[in-house]
Design an enzyme around this catalytic site. Sequence first.
Site, PDB file in Angstrom:
ATOM      1  N   TYR A  58       0.845  -1.202   0.000  1.00 49.01           N
ATOM      2  CA  TYR A  58       0.000   0.000   0.000  1.00 49.01           C
ATOM      3  C   TYR A  58       0.884   1.257   0.000  1.00 49.01           C
ATOM      4  O   TYR A  58       1.634   1.498   0.960  1.00 49.01           O
ATOM      5  CB  TYR A  58      -0.945   0.034   1.206  1.00 49.01           C
ATOM      6  CG  TYR A  58      -1.986  -1.073   1.231  1.00 49.01           C
ATOM      7  CD1 TYR A  58      -2.290  -1.809   0.091  1.00 49.01           C
ATOM      8  CD2 TYR A  58      -2.664  -1.379   2.404  1.00 49.01           C
ATOM      9  CE1 TYR A  58      -3.243  -2.828   0.125  1.00 49.01           C
ATOM     10  CE2 TYR A  58      -3.620  -2.396   2.440  1.00 49.01           C
ATOM     11  CZ  TYR A  58      -3.894  -3.119   1.296  1.00 49.01           C
ATOM     12  OH  TYR A  58      -4.831  -4.121   1.345  1.00 49.01           O
ATOM     13  N   SER A 197     -12.955  -4.403   1.348  1.00 51.49           N
ATOM     14  CA  SER A 197     -13.904  -3.620   0.534  1.00 51.49           C
ATOM     15  C   SER A 197     -15.340  -3.899   1.016  1.00 51.49           C
ATOM     16  O   SER A 197     -16.235  -4.189   0.213  1.00 51.49           O
ATOM     17  CB  SER A 197     -13.762  -3.923  -0.957  1.00 51.49           C
ATOM     18  OG  SER A 197     -12.449  -3.686  -1.407  1.00 51.49           O
ATOM     19  N   PRO A 198     -15.585  -3.799   2.327  1.00 51.01           N
ATOM     20  CA  PRO A 198     -16.908  -4.166   2.875  1.00 51.01           C
ATOM     21  C   PRO A 198     -18.005  -3.188   2.464  1.00 51.01           C
ATOM     22  O   PRO A 198     -19.187  -3.510   2.580  1.00 51.01           O
ATOM     23  CB  PRO A 198     -16.678  -4.134   4.393  1.00 51.01           C
ATOM     24  CG  PRO A 198     -15.565  -3.150   4.578  1.00 51.01           C
ATOM     25  CD  PRO A 198     -14.667  -3.327   3.392  1.00 51.01           C
ATOM     26  N   LEU A 199     -17.592  -2.005   2.007  1.00 55.41           N
ATOM     27  CA  LEU A 199     -18.581  -1.040   1.499  1.00 55.41           C
ATOM     28  C   LEU A 199     -18.558  -1.021  -0.023  1.00 55.41           C
ATOM     29  O   LEU A 199     -19.054  -0.072  -0.649  1.00 55.41           O
ATOM     30  CB  LEU A 199     -18.267   0.365   2.048  1.00 55.41           C
ATOM     31  CG  LEU A 199     -18.304   0.489   3.576  1.00 55.41           C
ATOM     32  CD1 LEU A 199     -17.784   1.844   4.028  1.00 55.41           C
ATOM     33  CD2 LEU A 199     -19.723   0.262   4.094  1.00 55.41           C
ATOM     34  N   GLN A 201     -16.079  -0.446  -1.803  1.00 57.92           N
ATOM     35  CA  GLN A 201     -15.267   0.762  -2.092  1.00 57.92           C
ATOM     36  C   GLN A 201     -16.129   2.028  -2.107  1.00 57.92           C
ATOM     37  O   GLN A 201     -15.883   2.949  -2.867  1.00 57.92           O
ATOM     38  CB  GLN A 201     -14.489   0.590  -3.396  1.00 57.92           C
ATOM     39  CG  GLN A 201     -13.522  -0.601  -3.329  1.00 57.92           C
ATOM     40  CD  GLN A 201     -12.502  -0.613  -4.430  1.00 57.92           C
ATOM     41  OE1 GLN A 201     -12.814  -0.266  -5.558  1.00 57.92           O
ATOM     42  NE2 GLN A 201     -11.284  -1.030  -4.109  1.00 57.92           N
ATOM     43  N   GLY A 202     -17.155   2.048  -1.290  1.00 52.88           N
ATOM     44  CA  GLY A 202     -18.014   3.229  -1.181  1.00 52.88           C
ATOM     45  C   GLY A 202     -19.311   3.088  -1.958  1.00 52.88           C
ATOM     46  O   GLY A 202     -20.255   3.859  -1.754  1.00 52.88           O
TER      47      GLY A 202
HETATM   48  P1  NAP Z   1     -14.228   0.003   1.378  1.00 48.61           P
HETATM   49  O1  NAP Z   1     -13.761  -0.060   2.751  1.00 48.61           O
HETATM   50  O2  NAP Z   1     -15.398  -0.792   0.961  1.00 48.61           O
HETATM   51  O3  NAP Z   1     -14.500   1.515   0.929  1.00 48.61           O
HETATM   52  C1  NAP Z   1     -13.752   2.574   1.449  1.00 48.61           C
HETATM   53  C2  NAP Z   1     -14.274   3.876   0.845  1.00 48.61           C
HETATM   54  O4  NAP Z   1     -15.688   3.981   1.047  1.00 48.61           O
HETATM   55  C3  NAP Z   1     -13.687   5.082   1.523  1.00 48.61           C
HETATM   56  O5  NAP Z   1     -12.427   5.409   0.986  1.00 48.61           O
HETATM   57  C4  NAP Z   1     -14.763   6.132   1.256  1.00 48.61           C
HETATM   58  O6  NAP Z   1     -14.642   6.607  -0.094  1.00 48.61           O
HETATM   59  C5  NAP Z   1     -16.054   5.329   1.365  1.00 48.61           C
HETATM   60  N1  NAP Z   1     -16.617   5.304   2.718  1.00 48.61           N
HETATM   61  C6  NAP Z   1     -16.036   4.909   3.882  1.00 48.61           C
HETATM   62  N2  NAP Z   1     -16.892   5.015   4.915  1.00 48.61           N
HETATM   63  C7  NAP Z   1     -18.039   5.484   4.411  1.00 48.61           C
HETATM   64  C8  NAP Z   1     -19.291   5.800   4.980  1.00 48.61           C
HETATM   65  N3  NAP Z   1     -19.533   5.645   6.291  1.00 48.61           N
HETATM   66  N4  NAP Z   1     -20.280   6.259   4.157  1.00 48.61           N
HETATM   67  C9  NAP Z   1     -20.077   6.420   2.830  1.00 48.61           C
HETATM   68  N5  NAP Z   1     -18.905   6.132   2.225  1.00 48.61           N
HETATM   69  C10 NAP Z   1     -17.898   5.659   3.009  1.00 48.61           C
HETATM   70  O7  NAP Z   1     -13.064  -0.428   0.347  1.00 48.61           O
HETATM   71  P2  NAP Z   1     -11.485  -0.676   0.465  1.00 48.61           P
HETATM   72  O8  NAP Z   1     -10.795   0.503   0.988  1.00 48.61           O
HETATM   73  O9  NAP Z   1     -11.085  -1.243  -0.854  1.00 48.61           O
HETATM   74  O10 NAP Z   1     -11.363  -1.871   1.512  1.00 48.61           O
HETATM   75  C11 NAP Z   1     -11.071  -1.646   2.892  1.00 48.61           C
HETATM   76  C12 NAP Z   1      -9.709  -2.174   3.273  1.00 48.61           C
HETATM   77  O11 NAP Z   1      -9.577  -3.538   2.902  1.00 48.61           O
HETATM   78  C13 NAP Z   1      -8.528  -1.477   2.568  1.00 48.61           C
HETATM   79  O12 NAP Z   1      -8.227  -0.223   3.137  1.00 48.61           O
HETATM   80  C14 NAP Z   1      -7.442  -2.516   2.763  1.00 48.61           C
HETATM   81  O13 NAP Z   1      -6.912  -2.436   4.071  1.00 48.61           O
HETATM   82  C15 NAP Z   1      -8.222  -3.834   2.598  1.00 48.61           C
HETATM   83  N6  NAP Z   1      -8.141  -4.404   1.235  1.00 48.61           N
HETATM   84  C16 NAP Z   1      -7.508  -5.609   1.080  1.00 48.61           C
HETATM   85  C17 NAP Z   1      -7.404  -6.193  -0.168  1.00 48.61           C
HETATM   86  C18 NAP Z   1      -6.698  -7.521  -0.304  1.00 48.61           C
HETATM   87  O14 NAP Z   1      -6.404  -7.939  -1.447  1.00 48.61           O
HETATM   88  N7  NAP Z   1      -6.458  -8.191   0.783  1.00 48.61           N
HETATM   89  C19 NAP Z   1      -7.952  -5.549  -1.306  1.00 48.61           C
HETATM   90  C20 NAP Z   1      -8.627  -4.333  -1.117  1.00 48.61           C
HETATM   91  C21 NAP Z   1      -8.716  -3.772   0.164  1.00 48.61           C
HETATM   92  P3  NAP Z   1     -15.294   8.002  -0.632  1.00 48.61           P
HETATM   93  O15 NAP Z   1     -15.754   8.798   0.530  1.00 48.61           O
HETATM   94  O16 NAP Z   1     -14.167   8.633  -1.409  1.00 48.61           O
HETATM   95  O17 NAP Z   1     -16.428   7.527  -1.532  1.00 48.61           O
END
Ligand code: NAP
Length: 309
Positions: A58, A197-199, A201-202
């Site tokens: 990252y 990516s539980p959301l 990615q938003g």
């Molecule tokens: P995510 O958690 O589903 O989405 C994060 C994005 O959603 C934020 O950057 C923000 O973007 C928005 N958000 C966050 N909280 C919110 C809320 N309460 N209401 C509305 N929008 C909200 O996706 P992710 O970042 O891909 O996944 C989370 C973590 O999983 C990563 O940080 C990483 O640590 C891990 N990950 C691991 C892998 C793997 O291969 N193991 C791959 C991907 C991710 P905006 O406000 O800009 O819309």
Amino acid sequence: MRFVEAGDLRLSVIGLGTWQFGSREWGYGSTYAEDTAPEIVRRAIELGVTLIDTAEIYGFGRSERIVGGAIAGRREAVVLASKLVPLLPLPGVVERQVHGSLRRLGVDAIDLYQVHFPNPFVSPRSTMAPLRSLLEEGLVRQVGVSNHTLGRWRASERGLGRPIRTNQVRFSLASPLPHWELVPYAREEGRLIIAYSPLGQGFLGGGHSKHSGAPADIRRSSGLFRRRSLELAEPLLGALRGVAAAHAATPAQVALAWLIGQGNVVAIPGARTVAQLEENVAAAELELSAAELAMLTAEAARFDLATRR
Ligand code: NAP
């Protein structure tokens, strides 16, 4: 906050994902990396979050550095999870990689060291051999896997010669497949799924629609944010809004509550602001009824099938 146990690790059901920290692909900028990201970590710990997830890849190490700086003086409050890119999982190479992560994080040991994804050219046994040594040396406390199918997960456990308590996979109402295979395995065998990516990615946060288009960052290349997918998601997003209204909650909180409501699942949402983090953490207290969980699962399955067609 609520907690679940994985071996000797006590994980908050809502953790913190930190891919966004210092990563060009998210485009959150330098003020985010220097000020907001450390503040997000500090506030997360204050609110009871223990699980903080990062990876050597990252921001090419920047995320680990930011996390390391922010947890200084609070190390004991945190279950620190990082990840190894298993390009060449030979003992000397993996030793160098783990020492790089330890240096950037400023710690003596990583609590959960995850194989970021399976290397299809290296057997699970060979991938796990150097990790067994890291466990014996005390440089890592537990080994985890990520993006592993059930078969590869079990083969990795045999390769390591001990249980691998966690598999971190893409899992949300927008990507629900683990619900039918990995979660039942985890439940029966005392393992945990870490939902990344539980959301979506938003996507599930309610702020995106077929009219707004994809955000101008990594998500531009995501199939989820295409107009067609946003159209197909209307019934799912409508269901999320309905459940959210019934609980005086937000769609993002309901999306997280659906995940952790399955048991043996913890979620690691990323956050752009401290307010988003606070909203996400509050989802730990939101309990959905069995009928609400089942209705959301059915909507997620319909959306998943429709996008595959
Ligand atoms: P995510 O958690 O589903 O989405 C994060 C994005 O959603 C934020 O950057 C923000 O973007 C928005 N958000 C966050 N909280 C919110 C809320 N309460 N209401 C509305 N929008 C909200 O996706 P992710 O970042 O891909 O996944 C989370 C973590 O999983 C990563 O940080 C990483 O640590 C891990 N990950 C691991 C892998 C793997 O291969 N193991 C791959 C991907 C991710 P905006 O406000 O800009 O819309």
